[in-house]
Every structure is written in C-alpha cells, then in structure tokens.
Design a protein around this motif. Structure first.
Motif, mmCIF file in Angstrom:
data_model
loop_
_atom_site.group_PDB
_atom_site.id
_atom_site.type_symbol
_atom_site.label_atom_id
_atom_site.label_comp_id
_atom_site.label_asym_id
_atom_site.label_seq_id
_atom_site.Cartn_x
_atom_site.Cartn_y
_atom_site.Cartn_z
ATOM 1 N N UNK A 136 0.810 -1.216 0.000
ATOM 2 C CA UNK A 136 0.000 0.000 0.000
ATOM 3 C C UNK A 136 0.848 1.273 0.000
ATOM 4 N N UNK A 137 1.910 1.284 0.804
ATOM 5 C CA UNK A 137 2.738 2.483 0.940
ATOM 6 C C UNK A 137 3.320 2.979 -0.374
ATOM 7 N N UNK A 138 3.471 2.093 -1.341
ATOM 8 C CA UNK A 138 4.038 2.502 -2.624
ATOM 9 C C UNK A 138 2.986 2.914 -3.640
ATOM 10 N N UNK A 139 1.703 2.850 -3.250
ATOM 11 C CA UNK A 139 0.634 3.193 -4.191
ATOM 12 C C UNK A 139 -0.365 4.201 -3.645
ATOM 13 N N UNK A 325 22.755 5.486 -4.632
ATOM 14 C CA UNK A 325 21.990 5.480 -5.878
ATOM 15 C C UNK A 325 22.904 4.978 -6.997
ATOM 16 N N UNK A 326 22.827 3.707 -7.266
ATOM 17 C CA UNK A 326 23.759 3.067 -8.191
ATOM 18 C C UNK A 326 23.248 3.167 -9.626
ATOM 19 N N UNK A 327 24.105 2.933 -10.621
ATOM 20 C CA UNK A 327 23.688 3.053 -12.024
ATOM 21 C C UNK A 327 22.457 2.201 -12.308
ATOM 22 N N UNK A 328 21.572 2.732 -13.159
ATOM 23 C CA UNK A 328 20.324 2.030 -13.452
ATOM 24 C C UNK A 328 19.162 2.650 -12.707
ATOM 25 N N UNK A 329 19.476 3.519 -11.742
ATOM 26 C CA UNK A 329 18.433 4.217 -10.991
ATOM 27 C C UNK A 329 18.321 5.651 -11.491
ATOM 28 N N UNK A 419 20.319 -1.648 2.184
ATOM 29 C CA UNK A 419 19.007 -1.282 1.661
ATOM 30 C C UNK A 419 18.885 -1.712 0.201
ATOM 31 N N UNK A 420 17.707 -2.228 -0.146
ATOM 32 C CA UNK A 420 17.419 -2.501 -1.555
ATOM 33 C C UNK A 420 16.674 -1.306 -2.133
ATOM 34 N N UNK A 421 16.282 -1.398 -3.399
ATOM 35 C CA UNK A 421 15.528 -0.304 -4.009
ATOM 36 C C UNK A 421 14.827 -0.822 -5.253
ATOM 37 N N UNK A 422 13.581 -1.250 -5.071
ATOM 38 C CA UNK A 422 12.890 -1.819 -6.223
ATOM 39 C C UNK A 422 12.213 -0.745 -7.074
ATOM 40 N N UNK A 423 12.372 0.523 -6.661
ATOM 41 C CA UNK A 423 11.757 1.616 -7.428
ATOM 42 C C UNK A 423 12.647 2.115 -8.559
ATOM 43 N N UNK A 424 13.899 1.789 -8.502
ATOM 44 C CA UNK A 424 14.864 2.287 -9.487
ATOM 45 C C UNK A 424 14.841 3.802 -9.545
ATOM 46 N N UNK A 425 14.704 4.412 -8.396
ATOM 47 C CA UNK A 425 14.609 5.862 -8.346
ATOM 48 C C UNK A 425 15.317 6.343 -7.081
ATOM 49 N N UNK A 426 15.971 7.511 -7.209
ATOM 50 C CA UNK A 426 16.736 8.037 -6.079
ATOM 51 C C UNK A 426 15.858 8.402 -4.884
ATOM 52 N N UNK A 427 14.561 8.651 -5.139
ATOM 53 C CA UNK A 427 13.733 9.124 -4.024
ATOM 54 C C UNK A 427 13.708 8.116 -2.882
ATOM 55 N N UNK A 428 13.494 6.848 -3.219
ATOM 56 C CA UNK A 428 13.444 5.835 -2.165
ATOM 57 C C UNK A 428 14.823 5.654 -1.531
ATOM 58 N N UNK A 429 15.871 5.822 -2.330
ATOM 59 C CA UNK A 429 17.218 5.583 -1.829
ATOM 60 C C UNK A 429 17.671 6.636 -0.822
ATOM 61 N N UNK A 430 17.159 7.845 -0.971
ATOM 62 C CA UNK A 430 17.696 8.936 -0.149
ATOM 63 C C UNK A 430 16.715 9.467 0.885
ATOM 64 N N UNK A 431 15.491 8.895 0.931
ATOM 65 C CA UNK A 431 14.485 9.527 1.785
ATOM 66 C C UNK A 431 14.808 9.483 3.274
ATOM 67 N N UNK B 40 13.183 -0.227 4.423
ATOM 68 C CA UNK B 40 12.901 1.141 4.003
ATOM 69 C C UNK B 40 11.515 1.627 4.439
ATOM 70 N N UNK B 41 10.730 0.764 5.100
ATOM 71 C CA UNK B 41 9.369 1.156 5.488
ATOM 72 C C UNK B 41 9.398 2.309 6.479
ATOM 73 N N UNK B 42 8.387 3.161 6.411
ATOM 74 C CA UNK B 42 8.322 4.289 7.344
ATOM 75 C C UNK B 42 7.511 3.894 8.577
ATOM 76 N N UNK B 43 7.641 4.724 9.619
ATOM 77 C CA UNK B 43 6.929 4.456 10.863
ATOM 78 C C UNK B 43 5.414 4.420 10.612
ATOM 79 N N UNK B 44 4.938 5.326 9.739
ATOM 80 C CA UNK B 44 3.497 5.393 9.456
ATOM 81 C C UNK B 44 3.021 4.087 8.820
#
Lengths: 516, 304
Positions: A136-139, A325-329, A419-431, B40-44
């Motif tokens: 849910x958190x990703x949608x 954030x490795x290449x491919x992201x 940490x993994x990163x199935x989004x292939x995007x820096x946002x998840x990697x750096x949040x 990577x999950x958040x507290x929320x």
C-alpha cells in the motif's frame, strides 16, 4: 504378539510406499545429470517459495521474480533501457497530477476474458485504498483511476508524482482480472490465479514447487518453454548440489565460496551481476555523539579498506561505491560509483586534528546472518578502525533483535545495514536523509540537502530532478551521515545449455532464458 | 480404559500451558510487523499495518481472543500465505509423517540386528565396533550428515535425487539422515536391555532344556527386551519431529518442519502457534500409545 508388531511395521511400509509412489518424477529429477532429458521444461531453484499470488500483499523480490511471468505490468523498466510498453501501448503526462494511458487491444486473461481499463481501475484502486496490504505504501499516492473507454484511462495522483512510472513498473502493478475475482472471490483467485502473462498457473505445492505452463494465447511473442518449474530449496549447499547434478537449470543466491566449485564442473557455470542492495554504515551526526564531528566521520571512512573486503570476503562479488543510488536508478550520480576512499594515514591525522590523538571508543551494531558475510565484514571493519586508534564496541545481533532496535532508532554511534531499491529511483534511496526522516537515527540535518530532496520529490521536470538528486549525493558523500561500503552482487548458477543474462532487478523473465 | 480417559483429561492443562508459552514466545522475540516490511518502510506504514493486524490490543486480550478462536478450531491466518494456518499444517502433515515413518523404519532396520548382535557377542571386537558406531551416530549433527550424504550419494555417485519430494528415491537420503541418530540411541538401548534379559534365570532354563541359541535370542530374550525399546521409540517422536526441522530444510522436503522453520524466521505467528499445538498433541498421543503397547507386550503391567 511379535508377529503383529512386525505386521504393523510391514503395513506401515506398504502405506508409505503407496503414498510416495503415486507421483511422476518429472524429467528434471536427478537421474540424468547435467544433460536434461526434457528440453521443453525449465527448472529454476529459488531460496524461498513464492509467498502468495496476492500481488499486492507481499514485498518479496523473489516472489515478484516469479509473478512477472504470470502477470503483466502496464510498462516495464529493467533499470537499463528505461520504460517500455507492456500492457499499455502509450502514455502521456497530461498535467502535474494526471497521466493518461492507452491499453493494447486484444489482450486476454488466462481464463479468456478481455483486458480492459476496468481491470486497471480495479487493480490500482485496490492497492491504493486498502492500507492493510503490504504494498500500500508505494501506491497510496494514487487518488483515482478514471476509465475513459474500454482501452483508455487516466491515473490521478494526490500530489505531483514524478516517480509514478517507476511505481507502475514494479511489484504490485500486475493487472488483475476484475470480473474473475469479483464473481469467484479472492479465495478462488489465490488457488487458481489468472493473469495476462506468457505463462499460466498449473500447480503449486507449497515449499516445494510452483509449475507454470505456456499460455498459447499470449498477446506478445509466443512462450519459449512448455513448462517452467520454480523449486524452493532453502539450503544453499543443496541448491548448489541440484545445479551440479542437473536437477535444476538455474540456481539463485549461490554463496561466493561455491563459485569456484561450480566453475570447475563441466556443464555449469556461475554468473555474477549487480543487485540494487547497497551495504552501508549509518552514523549519528548530532553534537552529542563523537561521530558528530565531520572529521571523525571522514576518518572512519578513510580507515576502512572497502575494496579489500569485497576482494577477500565477497570473493569479488560486489562493487565499492560512495553513493547509494547506483547506475540504473533515476538520479544516479555515476561519478561516485565504483570508487572508495582509503587512506589510514590521513585518517590518523584527521583524528588528531579532531582532538582524538589517543583514540576513542565507538559503539557499532550489526545484524548477524541477515546479509551476505555481514558478521565477517563488521569484524574486519572493527580491526581496520583499531589500526587508526578507534576502539569499536561491536554488538552483533540476531536480525529480529536488530530490527527492533532499528525501528526504535536505539543504536549507538554506528550501525551496519543494507538497503534494496525496487523503485529504481533516487527518491526511495535517499528519503532517510531528509531532516524529518533522519531525526533520531542519523540526525543528519543539512538544509541544502533537505531542500534538494524535498524539491526533487515533486519535481515533474525529469532532467532537473535528476540533477537535484545528483547534487544531493555529492553533499551526502562529503557529510557522511552514511558511509557506503559496496553494492552487492547476486551470483546465479546456470546450466551451460542455456543463454541467461541476470538482470539488475533480479526478475526471471523466463522467456529471456533460452536454449543454446 | 479408565486410565486412558484420565490421561486424556490430564493433557488439557498441558495443552493450555503450551499455547500460553508459545503465544508469549512469538510475541517477545520481535515485532512481526517490522519483519514483514522492508528496511525502508516508514513508521506510518508500520503503524497502519500493526493496527490492521490487531497487534495494538493488550496482550491478555490478544491471548483470550486467540483461545476463543482456538476452541472453534480457528488457529488464525498465516501472514505469509494469507490463508488458514491449520489448513497449511494439515497440507504438510502427510509429507512429515511419511518422512518420520520412513526414518523410524530405517532406525529399526539398523538398530534391531545391531543391538542384538552386539549383546550376543558382547565384549567382542564386533561389539566394540557397533557401540563405537552408535556413539558416532549419536554425535553426528543431522545437518552435516545430510549434506555429506548429498555430496557422496547424489553429487558424486548420483544414486539418489538431491532434494524434493516425489518418488521413493527422494525419501531415502532424508530418511537415513533422520533415522541414523535414532538408530544410534536405539542400538545402545537394545544392547543393554538384551544383556539384562540374557542373564536372567528363564534364559538359563531355556538353555538347559536344550533350545537352540537362535530361538532363545529371538523368541525369549528379544520380546522381553522390547519393553524399554518401545518406550524409547515413543519418546523419539519428539526427537523425530525436532529432527524434521533440520532434515526437511536440508533436503527441501515440503513438510511441517520446513514450514515451522520458515514461519519462525518470518514471525508467522499463527502458523508457529498452530504447528506447536499440533506437535504437542502428537507427542502426547505417542506417549499414550507407548503405554498401550506396554500392556500388550507384558500383560503383568496394570494401570489403575
């Protein structure tokens, strides 16, 4: 009496023979080694079974790797060539919050029903609205899906969502058959899953094997295998033995120590490929911690010889990096990739400048058995840090205990995590490095980085957004709230009768695995 | 009959205690929600899942709810498979029973002749060899033995398939792995039990009336020596089930043991609770069964 006891045993033996003799062994089972008798069947050994066919209610890469053969996403993204159409023929970003899509026509589900925009609406709104689902958190960024016609629809997001396409090309986005699920119910769907993919469900014996068969009605290129079997073999050495005897064609997660043995056996080989997982140390940067001094953090970084760890412990199965954030992201800063800093002399000098000429003590926590060679890695790091005068109090923890402390943000100066990163995007990697998210964990607070990350989060200009992330990574690499170690490689064992290129996203699109 | 009914009633508090212990253990060993979500999950995200799963209720309430459901045969749903926990276990039970029975047969085939031989030829080189072998068999971790058997008999000689379940061939290596440890225990016991019987008066009588040694050993001595062996066999039920945890994992055998190991790792609480409950019932029943067999073997044993 004795007779009846023996009689009992005998009858047990007969029952036993009866219940084990009933099944057909299948061509892949051990007798004919390396050369497979049935060239139309592909057998892949995973370390774990698929968890479910509820594509919204799991977050397991190895399960998604199986699902991608049964379900299609609207578009695909393998991290290498960008987005490609799959169920969607085309798409367009109409305004900040609206994306319009056009579906391919003539796509059929495995039960013969046509795919329409209603199925997309059903699928995406289920995951966007039901907060008990693990994905849910990703949608939940999706406000609604508007159906404009049988094959046209719009996705409306709550806020500008530059990473929407990344979200739609990964776990949780496989389009489900609305009518089938609504008339038959979830229970039936979970037992007899129906998708649009090149392979359809045949049989699932939990913790043993999942068998898929070719979908001859597939809308894309015809499936290359008649049958695909995903076996679940939790023990590493057993998986390797199955590969060596030809029991399986592909075996995932090969331990680095077995690579030589596999490569020395005729007919099989081990291939290595990068994954999305980056191992790192997170450091406290608040004033009260000894690691609050940037010089101390730099000294720690310089004291650790990452390349030596990759070479010795991982037998080369990793790549050193100064960014997560490795290449491919999207947003990767490739200038920081493949590099690491190591200069123990300078580290000592920095510590002296920081007033720690006599050394100091540091708490380091790490999980034991969660990641490849995690314990060995931190033990080596402990030794390397002691070379420059830092005494590390190492705390190795079983994963669930570690995880508990991690959630409570209760670690000392440093902890080790991947940490993994199935989004292939820096946002998840750096949040985790925004001021808000970092509070209590690294306490990292660099207003410039924070502004860049928050701006990029909702920036719909792709180029500018990537630059914002790249700049943020440069600053982070200098500030070192996280010290990056290496990107882990996956090692996969394969039978040499096959052509197989492992993917960065660790998916098994079985039709890309072909006979030589 | 009355005795067995009494014993059955006595098992109820035991089972209750087991549910309580397991219930508490799976909850104090880590937050299941944070294990279900990625790093990577958040507290929320964690909070909303925790609420949805009912983990925010106080523990006693959670336990009472659990007991209430249990009485109606509802063990809860598995997080991992999103399906009824009891069904999952019943699905796996045949595989585990198959393995357990096969292992017991292996253990009997190995231990009965060796134990008797070792007693009859006591203090000989053969006896020393068998006793030494039994110590070794007991000391070998089944994890190691399983991997060695795979390397030797599956990879090098390719006599048997490496892993999985299906044909009789698949059963051989796991059954040997699991049966060896039990065989070791039973061999030692049969030996000492036989030695004791062979020294008794009625055996001397049998010898003096000119009966052949084979008849004395097989008919007179062995049957009497069986009583302690049956006890051990029944007590081995728990060892067997414990052994399946490791053996099933090594051989990718899709049984209860593997299910339990994976469920513990993932804190799939409903499955762990249901599986331990079922196992406990099995152990209790096998002990009762041992009592019953005693009586058949030796009518002198009476229960009040």
């Amino acid at each position: 009496m004795k007779k009846s006891l023996w009689g009992l045993m005998l009858s047990l033996a007969v029952v036993l023979a009866g219940c084990s003799g009933g099944e057909e062994s299948g061509g892949a089972e051990g007798e004919e080694p390396v050369e497979q008798s049935d060239s139309k069947t592909l057998v892949i050994a995973n370390g774990t079974d698929v968890v479910s066919f509820d594509i919204h209610d799991h977050n397991t890469t190895s399960t998604e790797a199986v699902h991608v053969n049964m379900f299609n996403y609207l578009l695909t993204n393998d991290g290498e060539e960008g987005f490609k159409p799959d169920l969607a023929e085309s798409w367009e970003n109409v305004d900040d919050k609206t994306w319009s899509f056009k579906l391919k026509e003539g796509v059929k589900f495995h039960n013969g029903e046509d795919l329409t925009a209603d199925d997309v609406k059903y699928t995406l709104e289920r995951i966007a609205k039901d907060d008990t689902l693990l994905e849910h958190g990703n949608y939940n960024q999706i406000q609604e899906v508007k159906v404009l016609g049988d094959y046209e629809f719009e996705i409306i997001t709550k806020n500008p969502e530059p990473a929407l396409l990344n979200r739609l090309s990964r776990l949780g986005s496989g389009i489900l058959p609305k009518d089938y699920i609504e008339t038959e119910g979830w229970e039936v769907f979970l037992e007899q899953p129906v998708g649009t993919g090149p392979y359809k469900f045949k049989e699932w014996k939990k913790d043993d094997r999942l068998t898929l068969e070719a979908n001859t009605e597939y809308f894309g290129e015809a499936p290359k295998w008649e049958e695909v079997v995903f076996r679940s073999i939790p023990e590493d050495s057993t998986r390797v033995s199955e590969l060596l005897t030809g029991g399986v064609d592909v075996a995932v997660n090969i331990p680095p120590t077995d690579v030589e043995r596999i490569n020395n056996t005729d007919g099989v080989k081990a291939v290595q490929s990068p994954t999305q997982r980056v191992m790192m140390f997170t450091l406290r940067t608040d004033e009260g911690s000894v690691t609050g001094d940037p010089k101390v953090r730099e000294a720690i970084d310089l004291a650790i010889d990452k390349q030596a760890i990759v070479d010795s412990l991982l037998e080369g199965a990793g790549t050193v990096t100064r960014t997560r954030v490795t290449p491919g992201n999207v947003g990767a800063n490739e200038d920081l990739y493949g590099k690491s800093l190591y200069d123990p002399e300078k580290a000592k000098q920095l510590l002296e400048e920081a007033g720690h000429a006599d050394g100091f003590e540091l708490a380091l926590s790490a999980p034991n058995g969660r990641y490849l060679k995690d314990k060995e890695t931190v033990e080596l790091v402990t030794a390397m840090l002691s070379e420059v005068g830092i005494t590390v109090n190492l705390e190795l923890m079983e994963w669930s205990a570690f995880n508990q402390k991690y959630q409570e943000k209760g670690f000392g100066e440093m902890f080790y995590i991947g940490y993994g990163n199935s989004m292939f995007d820096a946002s998840l990697a750096l949040d985790r490095l925004t001021t808000e998210e970092a509070a209590g964990e690294s306490d990292y607070n660099n207003p410039e980085v924070n502004d860049l990350l928050l701006a990029a989060e909702q920036n719909m200009d792709a180029d500018e957004r990537a630059q914002q992330y790249q700049k943020a990574q440069e600053l982070i690499a200098e500030d070192r709230p996280q010290i990056y170690m290496f990107q882990l490689d996956a090692i996969t064992g394969i039978n040499e009768r096959l052509n197989f290129e492992p993917r960065l996203n660790e998916m098994f699109y079985v039709d890309s695995i072909t006979l030589k | 009959m009355k005795y067995f009914l009494k014993s059955l009633v006595k098992t109820i508090p035991v089972l209750l205690l087991i549910t309580l212990i397991v219930f508490l253990l799976v909850r104090v060993t880590g937050d299941p929600v944070s294990l279900m979500l990625p790093e990577t999950a958040t507290e929320a995200e964690r909070d909303s899942l925790r609420e949805a799963m009912g983990f925010n209720d106080p523990l006693p309430i959670q336990y009472l709810n659990y007991l209430r459901d249990l009485v109606t045969g509802d063990f809860g749903d598995s997080f991992r498979y999103n399906t009824d926990a009891l069904n999952l276990i019943l699905e796996r039970l045949p595989a585990t029973l198959e393995l357990a029975i096969a292992s017991m047969i292996v253990a009997i085939i190995i231990s009965v002749p060796l134990g008797i031989l070792s007693a009859v030829k006591r203090n000989s080189f053969l006896d020393l060899f068998i006793t030494g072998g039994a110590v070794l068999g007991k000391a070998m971790p089944s994890f190691w033995l399983g991997i060695m058997l795979i390397l030797l008999l599956s990879v090098t000689f390719q006599f048997f398939p490496v892993s999985g379940r299906g044909t009789l061939g698949h059963l051989v290596l796991p059954a040997i792995t699991l049966g060896t440890g039990i065989a070791a225990e039973m061999t030692r016991l049969i030996r000492s039990s036989m030695l004791e019987i062979l020294g008794q008066d009625f055996i001397r009588t049998a010898r003096s009336k000119g009966l052949g040694e084979a008849i004395i050993v097989n008919k007179h001595a062995f049957r009497n020596a069986l009583i302690p062996v049956v006890t051990i066999m029944a007590l081995q039920t728990s060892t067997l089930i414990g052994g399946t945890l490791i053996t099933e994992t090594v051989f990718a055998w899709p049984g209860l043991g593997q299910l339990l190991v994976q469920s513990v790792n993932l804190r799939d609480m409903a499955v762990v609770q249901a599986a331990t409950f079922i196992i406990a019932i099995f152990v209790i029943l096998s002990n009762l069964f041992a009592d019953l067999v005693y009586r058949l073997l030796d009518p002198r044993i009476k229960y009040d």
